[in-house]
Design an enzyme around this catalytic site. Structure first.
Site, PDB file in Angstrom:
ATOM      1  N   SER A  53       7.909  -3.998  -0.943  1.00  0.00           N
ATOM      2  CA  SER A  53       7.550  -4.566  -2.216  1.00  0.00           C
ATOM      3  C   SER A  53       8.721  -4.606  -3.212  1.00  0.00           C
ATOM      4  CB  SER A  53       6.402  -3.753  -2.828  1.00  0.00           C
ATOM      5  OG  SER A  53       6.828  -2.431  -3.131  1.00  0.00           O
ATOM      6  N   SER A  88       8.764   0.177   1.345  1.00  0.00           N
ATOM      7  CA  SER A  88       9.162  -0.784   0.304  1.00  0.00           C
ATOM      8  C   SER A  88      10.561  -0.624  -0.264  1.00  0.00           C
ATOM      9  CB  SER A  88       8.171  -0.734  -0.850  1.00  0.00           C
ATOM     10  OG  SER A  88       7.043  -1.469  -0.516  1.00  0.00           O
ATOM     11  N   LYS A 105      12.739  -1.554 -11.244  1.00  0.00           N
ATOM     12  CA  LYS A 105      11.520  -2.136 -10.655  1.00  0.00           C
ATOM     13  C   LYS A 105      10.396  -2.088 -11.687  1.00  0.00           C
ATOM     14  CE  LYS A 105       8.598  -1.786  -6.490  1.00  0.00           C
ATOM     15  NZ  LYS A 105       8.300  -1.051  -5.242  1.00  0.00           N
TER      16      LYS A 105
HETATM   17  N1  GLN Z   1       4.350  -3.009   2.925  1.00  0.00           N
HETATM   18  C1  GLN Z   1       3.585  -1.819   2.743  1.00  0.00           C
HETATM   19  C2  GLN Z   1       2.288  -2.116   2.038  1.00  0.00           C
HETATM   20  O1  GLN Z   1       2.058  -3.249   1.753  1.00  0.00           O
HETATM   21  C3  GLN Z   1       4.382  -0.806   2.010  1.00  0.00           C
HETATM   22  C4  GLN Z   1       4.402  -1.027   0.558  1.00  0.00           C
HETATM   23  C5  GLN Z   1       5.202   0.009  -0.180  1.00  0.00           C
HETATM   24  O2  GLN Z   1       5.942   0.792   0.403  1.00  0.00           O
HETATM   25  N2  GLN Z   1       4.987   0.038  -1.469  1.00  0.00           N
HETATM   26  O3  GLN Z   1       1.507  -1.259   1.791  1.00  0.00           O
END
Ligand code: GLN
Length: 454
Positions: A132, A156, A52
């Protein structure tokens, strides 16, 4: 070489990789061959992985998929990726993600949306892979790597795993070092793997996890051989089913999937008990205060001086403003504004401190359930299957997008481990996932239970 060709053939369509590193991959693979030939191979010798874009990789593109980090090539390696290389893994490249890991669809990336390799039966509509860690999930699902690193601040790892039929585990906060991982919300961020099955996830997490003097929140506990937990009996185990996860408007097929999961665990010898986690309904609003607050502070470092992009201005303040205006995308700016607001004098107590108190209550709900003898908790991973790219309904309403995290954020707020495991298909043939939540540092129970479901 097979993976590099697969990436070349599919990446234009899927946009899972933002940077492919074939020379590096072949070099690392050759070194692996050498070690294997001399009988010195590590646990991941020669295994090609995608990383990532949030993990710092020495000398290689690391931008958290943000314009503001343009051209940034760290002169250090994150602890998690170093652990993988030390075990012999091979890097194929950097994977697409929502900008600074903020999002649930991978559409906030500066490099554009990732396309889910899955399609609904009879439809050509392109679907999101979730976010994400959308690039990680899509790459694993499409065989563009054998496994991938990912991070989870509010879901995410688990939500994209659920949307792509892959396995993703967010370990307990402190299990993996955060050193060298671009910070989003430091008290919630954890690294973990996305993999094709539970066994691969177990092997990858074993390698990624470590105590690290460079991250004082990493925890000095032995990392068990997670793979050894697979195949163990569930006899005598108690699985909690939280009533509060039956949310309004949840499609019936998710409820059916959940019931199916319950039946499988019962058949495997586990006892099913109903539990209550009464503060669940406050988790999402509290998360969307705590996470932006920490993000606004973490992202203050991007000032046009230390990293990446600089847009010149008439003086230094003008330069800061122009750089940040040009460098951050819309969602990141929204989070910085929310975070700055809830941390400002006059609002700090009303929002930030209140959210921290709610966080304690959420944590306590779980403690009560575990103290009453529950070994793990079973819930759906997401309230729906993968949705369409550029969904108008969601694009115009960020709060609706935030609802995607409804089953996952509680786990980060409480610092607990959570795994998403593919459990079935919806009416259109798209993957659906179940989530298991465990006690602190008891990832073994999650692996052994998820293995029964997959
Ligand atoms: N979807 C969540 C956010 O936008 C979680 C993102 C994540 O876990 N990095 O904050």
């Amino acid at each position: 070489e097979a993976y590099i060709s697969a990436i070349e053939a599919a990446n234009d369509k899927l946009n899972a990789y933002v940077k492919v590193t074939p020379e590096k991959a072949l070099q690392m693979a050759e070194a692996s061959d050498g070690r294997l030939a001399s009988g010195k191979g590590g646990a991941l010798e020669g295994i090609p992985l995608g990383i990532k874009d949030l993990f710092a990789t020495e000398g290689i593109h690391t931008q958290a998929c943000s314009h503001i980090l343009d051209g940034f090539k760290p002169h250090y390696e994150s602890t998690v990726t170093q652990n993988l290389w030390d075990d012999g893994a091979v890097m194929l490249g950097k994977l697409n993600m929502d900008e600074f890991a903020m999002g649930s669809s991978n559409e906030t990336s500066y490099y554009g949306a990732v396309i889910n390799p899955w399609r609904s039966a009879g439809s050509n509509q392109q679907l999101v892979p979730g976010g994400s860690s959308g690039g990680s999930a899509a790459a694993v699902a499409a065989h563009l790597c054998a496994g991938a690193t990912a991070t989870d601040t509010g879901g995410s790892i688990r939500q994209p795993a659920a949307f792509t039929g892959t396995v993703g585990i967010k370990p307990t906060y402190g299990r993996c070092s955060r050193w060298g991982t671009v910070a989003f919300a430091s008290s919630l961020d954890q690294a973990g793997p996305i993999a094709r099955d539970v066994r691969d996830a177990a092997i990858l997490l074993k390698s990624m996890a470590s105590v690290d003097p460079k991250d004082t929140t990493s925890v000095d506990l032995p990392v068990p051989d997670y793979e050894a937990a697979l195949g163990q009996s569930l006899k005598g185990m108690k699985i909690g089913i939280p009533n509060e996860y039956r949310v309004d408007g949840m499609p019936e097929e998710i409820e059916t999937l959940w019931q199916q999961g319950i039946a499988w665990l019962k058949d495997a010898g586990a006892e099913i008990v109903n539990i209550s986690l009464p503060h669940t309904k406050y988790a999402l609003p509290a998360y969307y205060i705590v996470a932006p607050a920490e993000a606004s502070s973490n992202l203050a470092r991007y000032d046009g001086v230390r990293y990446g992009l600089r847009v010149d201005g008439k003086d230094i303040v003008d330069m800061y403003e122009k750089t940040r205006a040009a460098g951050f995308g819309k969602e990141v700016k929204r989070r910085i504004m929310i975070g700055t607001y809830v941390l400002s004098a006059g609002y700090y107590d009303a929002y930030y401190i209140k959210a921290q108190k709610v966080r304690t209550l959420i944590k306590r709900d779980f403690e009560l359930a575990f103290n009453a003898g529950v070994d793990a908790i079973l819930t759906p991973a997401t309230p729906s299957s993968a949705f369409g790219v550029a969904d108008e309904n969601l694009a115009s309403d960020p709060v609706k997008m935030y609802l995607n995290d409804i089953f996952t954020v509680t786990v980060n707020m409480a610092g607990l481990p959570g795994i998403a495991v593919p459990a079935g298909l919806d009416h259109g043939g798209l993957p659906l996932g179940l989530q298991l939540i465990g006690k602190p540092f008891d990832e073994e129970t999650l692996f052994k239970t998820a293995h029964v479901i997959e």
